[in-house]
Structures are given as structure tokens and as C-alpha cells.
Design an enzyme around this catalytic site. Sequence first.
Site, PDB file in Angstrom:
ATOM      1  N   GLU A  56       0.860  -1.187   0.000  1.00  0.00           N
ATOM      2  CA  GLU A  56       0.000   0.000   0.000  1.00  0.00           C
ATOM      3  C   GLU A  56       0.890   1.228   0.000  1.00  0.00           C
ATOM      4  OE1 GLU A  56      -3.350   0.380   2.683  1.00  0.00           O
ATOM      5  OE2 GLU A  56      -3.685   2.453   2.015  1.00  0.00           O
ATOM      6  N   ASP A 130      -2.425  12.030  -2.779  1.00  0.00           N
ATOM      7  CA  ASP A 130      -2.469  13.498  -2.846  1.00  0.00           C
ATOM      8  C   ASP A 130      -2.704  13.918  -4.292  1.00  0.00           C
ATOM      9  OD1 ASP A 130      -1.967  13.616  -0.143  1.00  0.00           O
ATOM     10  OD2 ASP A 130       0.190  13.885  -0.363  1.00  0.00           O
ATOM     11  N   ASP A 166     -11.063  10.794  -4.756  1.00  0.00           N
ATOM     12  CA  ASP A 166     -12.333  11.527  -4.779  1.00  0.00           C
ATOM     13  C   ASP A 166     -12.173  12.858  -5.523  1.00  0.00           C
ATOM     14  OD1 ASP A 166     -10.880  12.883  -2.870  1.00  0.00           O
ATOM     15  OD2 ASP A 166     -12.174  12.348  -1.189  1.00  0.00           O
ATOM     16  N   ARG A 205     -10.726   7.164   7.533  1.00  0.00           N
ATOM     17  CA  ARG A 205     -11.170   8.493   7.999  1.00  0.00           C
ATOM     18  C   ARG A 205     -11.045   9.501   6.861  1.00  0.00           C
ATOM     19  NH1 ARG A 205      -7.223   8.556  12.821  1.00  0.00           N
ATOM     20  NH2 ARG A 205      -6.502   6.872  11.501  1.00  0.00           N
ATOM     21  N   TYR A 206      -9.991   9.362   6.062  1.00  0.00           N
ATOM     22  CA  TYR A 206      -9.781  10.308   4.970  1.00  0.00           C
ATOM     23  C   TYR A 206     -10.907  10.202   3.934  1.00  0.00           C
ATOM     24  CZ  TYR A 206      -7.740  13.075   1.357  1.00  0.00           C
ATOM     25  OH  TYR A 206      -7.551  14.045   0.419  1.00  0.00           O
TER      26      TYR A 206
HETATM   27  C1  LIG Z   1      -4.663  11.940   1.105  1.00  0.00           C
HETATM   28  S1  LIG Z   1      -3.757  10.827   2.037  1.00  0.00           S
HETATM   29  C2  LIG Z   1      -4.652   9.288   1.915  1.00  0.00           C
HETATM   30  C3  LIG Z   1      -4.279   8.330   2.982  1.00  0.00           C
HETATM   31  C4  LIG Z   1      -4.871   6.920   2.884  1.00  0.00           C
HETATM   32  N1  LIG Z   1      -4.481   6.253   1.661  1.00  0.00           N
HETATM   33  C5  LIG Z   1      -6.365   6.936   3.001  1.00  0.00           C
HETATM   34  O1  LIG Z   1      -7.043   6.696   1.996  1.00  0.00           O
HETATM   35  O2  LIG Z   1      -6.869   7.172   4.105  1.00  0.00           O
HETATM   36  C6  LIG Z   1      -2.348  10.552   0.967  1.00  0.00           C
HETATM   37  C7  LIG Z   1      -1.192   9.903   1.685  1.00  0.00           C
HETATM   38  O3  LIG Z   1      -0.128   9.641   0.749  1.00  0.00           O
HETATM   39  C8  LIG Z   1       1.105   9.949   1.373  1.00  0.00           C
HETATM   40  N2  LIG Z   1       2.088  10.265   0.308  1.00  0.00           N
HETATM   41  C9  LIG Z   1       2.219  11.415  -0.363  1.00  0.00           C
HETATM   42  N3  LIG Z   1       3.207  11.356  -1.248  1.00  0.00           N
HETATM   43  C10 LIG Z   1       3.722  10.104  -1.144  1.00  0.00           C
HETATM   44  C11 LIG Z   1       4.778   9.421  -1.796  1.00  0.00           C
HETATM   45  N4  LIG Z   1       5.498  10.025  -2.736  1.00  0.00           N
HETATM   46  N5  LIG Z   1       5.025   8.138  -1.448  1.00  0.00           N
HETATM   47  C12 LIG Z   1       4.297   7.525  -0.495  1.00  0.00           C
HETATM   48  N6  LIG Z   1       3.268   8.129   0.160  1.00  0.00           N
HETATM   49  C13 LIG Z   1       3.002   9.392  -0.159  1.00  0.00           C
HETATM   50  C14 LIG Z   1       0.801  11.139   2.265  1.00  0.00           C
HETATM   51  O4  LIG Z   1       1.748  11.305   3.305  1.00  0.00           O
HETATM   52  C15 LIG Z   1      -0.588  10.764   2.774  1.00  0.00           C
HETATM   53  O5  LIG Z   1      -0.529  10.020   3.968  1.00  0.00           O
END
Ligand SMILES: C[S@@+](CC[C@H](N)C(=O)[O-])C[C@H]1O[C@@H](n2cnc3c(N)ncnc32)[C@H](O)[C@@H]1O
Length: 226
Positions: A56, A130, A166, A205-206
Site C-alpha cells: 500500500e 495526494d 475523490d 477516515r480520509y
Molecule cells: C490523502 S492521504 C490518503 C491516505 C490513505 N491512503 C487513506 O485513503 O486514508 C495521501 C497519503 O499519501 C502519502 N504520500 C504522499 N506522497 C507520497 C509518496 N510520494 N510516497 C508515499 N506516500 C506518499 C501522504 O503522506 C498521505 O498520507
Amino acid sequence: MHQHRKVWGRKVARPLKINQKRLLDEELPKLQLFADFGKKLDLTQLMPGFESYILEIGFGGGEHLAWRAQQSSSQGFIGCEPFITGVAGLLGYIEDYELDNVRIVIDDARVLLQSLPDASLDRIFILFPDPWHKKRHHKRRIVSDETIGELSRVLKKGGELMMATDIQDYADWMVDVLSRRSEFTAMLDGRQSVYERPHPWLVTRYEQKGIDAGRKPSYLLYRKND
Ligand SMILES: C[S@@+](CC[C@H](N)C(=O)[O-])C[C@H]1O[C@@H](n2cnc3c(N)ncnc32)[C@H](O)[C@@H]1O
């Protein structure tokens, strides 16, 4: 020696609580894997005995990864997340659920992908990555023409790439990226992207925050052809 690399976005949001610190000091060292350019991580040696390996990318608070790992003890799970508070969250679930099939990489997923051998994973989840809304930041998107080759390389034939977002623009972008790759087939009744939530599923939660704010998640599931 593990070199420091720039990861876009936040790394620490607020000061860590005592329990988070304990988890990071005491539990993380037992579970952390290190990715490095130029050196391949042999998952079958680093976490032996599992019939398949699941990654993941960007596990956020870790609740989805922990839920999957709890359901499938014969599968090894690797979580990749640069955000240290999220890592502490996953460690909390690992302790509470007594999971022994999870390992953690605190890094940019691009570095991890380059460190994984060909055909080493059965499934990759990229959930609500993101979105990097601004056009000049689109190149930072974790699903892109630049990363899809690596995502494909590390997946076994028959392996699956599960994505969700989303942000409609990102969903369309993901479909475009995948459509340019002949080795992937859309799995959800042949549709590239759907609004119906796949089953089984855990709403993080996100994801719930987005729904509460009126956003509509899209789900995308692709299989790498044999
Ligand atoms: C918007 S959150 C979604 C978190 C989770 N997947 C969820 O659905 O609840 C995006 C996550 O991706 C991580 N992230 C951002 N850039 C990343 C990268 N280059 N490699 C790994 N994770 C990354 C961020 O730190 C963040 O925790």
C-alpha cells in the site's frame, strides 16, 4: 547509510504523543525496511513464509492496511508512507491486532518502487493519493506516465493495481495513464472507473471526510495481463 531525500508534502503534523513515540522507538525498528536506489529488496528473504506480497502506497493513518493484513495472515503487507504520524498510527494497529505480516517503509514510494525486484508483488493499493491540483504540480502525482512503468514492473503477471480518488480530475488522469498501457486490463466489469465501492472495503477516515464534504470517490481496479 540511508540518504535523505526530498518528499513533497508534510512529514510531521503535530508533536508526537508519548505512545506514538514509544511505538516509533520500540516497535518500528522490528518492522522497518529501507529502500535505496541501486539495491533491490528481496521480500522473500526480508519477510519469508508468505504466499504473496501486497503493497500500500501512502497508507495515511494505516487503518486500511491493518484491516487487510488482519484478514489475510498468509499474505505479507508492505506499507509505504513518509508521514511519521501515519506510521505511528499503523504501528498502533499492528500492536492492537497482534499482526506479524506487516513491514513499513518510511520513504517516497518512487524510491521503494525502484528498490523492488521485477514481479515481486501481487497487489498494489494507491488509495486517495495526494491530488496535486495545480497543473505545474501534476508531475508529482504518484500515478503518472513516469511511475506506471515501475508499478507495472514490480507487479506479477495477473497482479492487481487498486486505486481510488475523490478528485474527478485525478480519476480521469488515472484512466488516461492506464489506457496508454497495453499490459493492463480494467477489471470492474471492464469499466475503467466506477463510483460503486468494491467489496470488501474499509472506509478510512480520509475517505469518510471527503464523503462528508460532498466529494464522490471513484474506484479503479486493473489487472496486469498474463
Ligand atoms: C490523502 S492521504 C490518503 C491516505 C490513505 N491512503 C487513506 O485513503 O486514508 C495521501 C497519503 O499519501 C502519502 N504520500 C504522499 N506522497 C507520497 C509518496 N510520494 N510516497 C508515499 N506516500 C506518499 C501522504 O503522506 C498521505 O498520507
